[in-house]
Design an enzyme around this catalytic site. Sequence first.
Site, mmCIF file in Angstrom:
data_model
loop_
_atom_site.group_PDB
_atom_site.id
_atom_site.type_symbol
_atom_site.label_atom_id
_atom_site.label_comp_id
_atom_site.label_asym_id
_atom_site.label_seq_id
_atom_site.Cartn_x
_atom_site.Cartn_y
_atom_site.Cartn_z
ATOM 1 N N ASP A 110 3.147 4.275 7.211
ATOM 2 C CA ASP A 110 1.906 3.594 7.543
ATOM 3 C C ASP A 110 1.910 2.184 7.015
ATOM 4 O OD1 ASP A 110 -0.898 2.960 7.993
ATOM 5 O OD2 ASP A 110 -1.042 5.104 8.385
ATOM 6 N N ASP B 121 0.829 -1.211 0.000
ATOM 7 C CA ASP B 121 0.000 0.000 0.000
ATOM 8 C C ASP B 121 0.862 1.259 0.000
ATOM 9 O OD1 ASP B 121 -2.235 1.567 0.009
ATOM 10 O OD2 ASP B 121 -2.780 1.178 2.100
HETATM 11 P P1 AMP Z 1 -3.254 7.207 9.502
HETATM 12 O O1 AMP Z 1 -4.234 6.488 10.350
HETATM 13 O O2 AMP Z 1 -1.848 6.698 9.657
HETATM 14 O O3 AMP Z 1 -3.664 7.355 8.075
HETATM 15 O O4 AMP Z 1 -3.200 8.687 10.079
HETATM 16 C C1 AMP Z 1 -4.194 9.625 9.819
HETATM 17 C C2 AMP Z 1 -3.577 10.999 9.713
HETATM 18 O O5 AMP Z 1 -2.909 11.349 10.940
HETATM 19 C C3 AMP Z 1 -2.478 11.079 8.628
HETATM 20 O O6 AMP Z 1 -3.013 11.371 7.383
HETATM 21 C C4 AMP Z 1 -1.580 12.193 9.160
HETATM 22 O O7 AMP Z 1 -2.051 13.451 8.757
HETATM 23 C C5 AMP Z 1 -1.704 12.046 10.673
HETATM 24 N N1 AMP Z 1 -0.553 11.284 11.205
HETATM 25 C C6 AMP Z 1 -0.420 9.940 11.289
HETATM 26 N N2 AMP Z 1 0.755 9.579 11.836
HETATM 27 C C7 AMP Z 1 1.418 10.724 12.095
HETATM 28 C C8 AMP Z 1 2.725 11.035 12.650
HETATM 29 N N3 AMP Z 1 3.574 10.068 13.037
HETATM 30 N N4 AMP Z 1 3.055 12.335 12.762
HETATM 31 C C9 AMP Z 1 2.197 13.306 12.362
HETATM 32 N N5 AMP Z 1 0.990 13.086 11.831
HETATM 33 C C10 AMP Z 1 0.590 11.825 11.690
#
Ligand code: AMP
Length: 296
Positions: A168, A150
């Site tokens: 991710d 992904d």
């Molecule tokens: P995710 O569930 O990983 O898609 O996270 C959702 C959103 O949270 C992402 O699109 C980022 O904008 C933010 N995010 C996730 N992980 C981080 C991180 N380690 N540092 C900063 N922002 C994050």
Amino acid sequence: VQHIKRRDILLMRELGEGAFGKVFLAECYNLSPTKDKMLVAVKTLKDPTIAARKDFQREAELLTNLQHEHIVKFYGVCVDGDPLIMVFEYMKHGDLNKFLRAHGPDAMILVDGQPRQTKGDLGLSQMLHIATQIASGMMYLASQHFVHRDLATRNCLVGASLLVKIGDFGMSRDVYSTDYYRVGGHTMLPIRWMPPESIMYRKFTTESDVWSFGVILWEIFTYGKQPWFQLSNTEVIECITQGRVLERPRVCPKEVYDIMLGCWQREPQQRLNIKEIYKILHALGKASPIYLDILG
Ligand code: AMP
């Protein structure tokens, strides 16, 4: 897997939302040997089912074993009580897709409530720098025989000084739900980033990750456009399986489009490997700014 105490985690504000649960900015105490507290990003999982708890545990074990300068740092879990929490390093510019859109020609900011054009889009050398770092992270994943499945800019994160990491591992399916295509019951597939063999036979390999890297390059050079944005999911499937590939973005030099085409060879064995890609990008990035100007 490292365990972190709940009382050491202080939630500050919401950063985003994934399929997995909410993501928060938090302060974490007693994590760094040199600082008494540090900023972290925490992913939460509320009211987990038994199956979800198992997935969570597996994910944490996997993340503990992946360590590289271009993979987001995983600090540990907090599993005493509810919600379940995963603690990651905080990347202050958020996900790469949002970052690209914010630094592209269509980006606007509000000044005194009035929309204004932002000054300065990303330049060629910055785009190459972003791409090179993702290729470096992928080289590491390939060396660990880890197939990501992904890879996309929405799953990369941006920190200070244009530091980019792959961030991710299969938990990001909500905010960008239009990037995924639901097949059968629950399976959501990122078809716009997938090669024909993954779409047709669900075959995912290091070579299918290379295909996705080609699409990441395309995303970078279009400032975060959705691949095949003009087509519906069923049209995309038809288009990719018939062998059509994305067009060269307006600001993309031929040298870089050639890498994309090398990633999009129909035969997986014919594709460039990630090490070759890294080498080419690295060399292009080191070329003089004047040469880069001519390329652009
Ligand atoms: P995710 O569930 O990983 O898609 O996270 C959702 C959103 O949270 C992402 O699109 C980022 O904008 C933010 N995010 C996730 N992980 C981080 C991180 N380690 N540092 C900063 N922002 C994050």
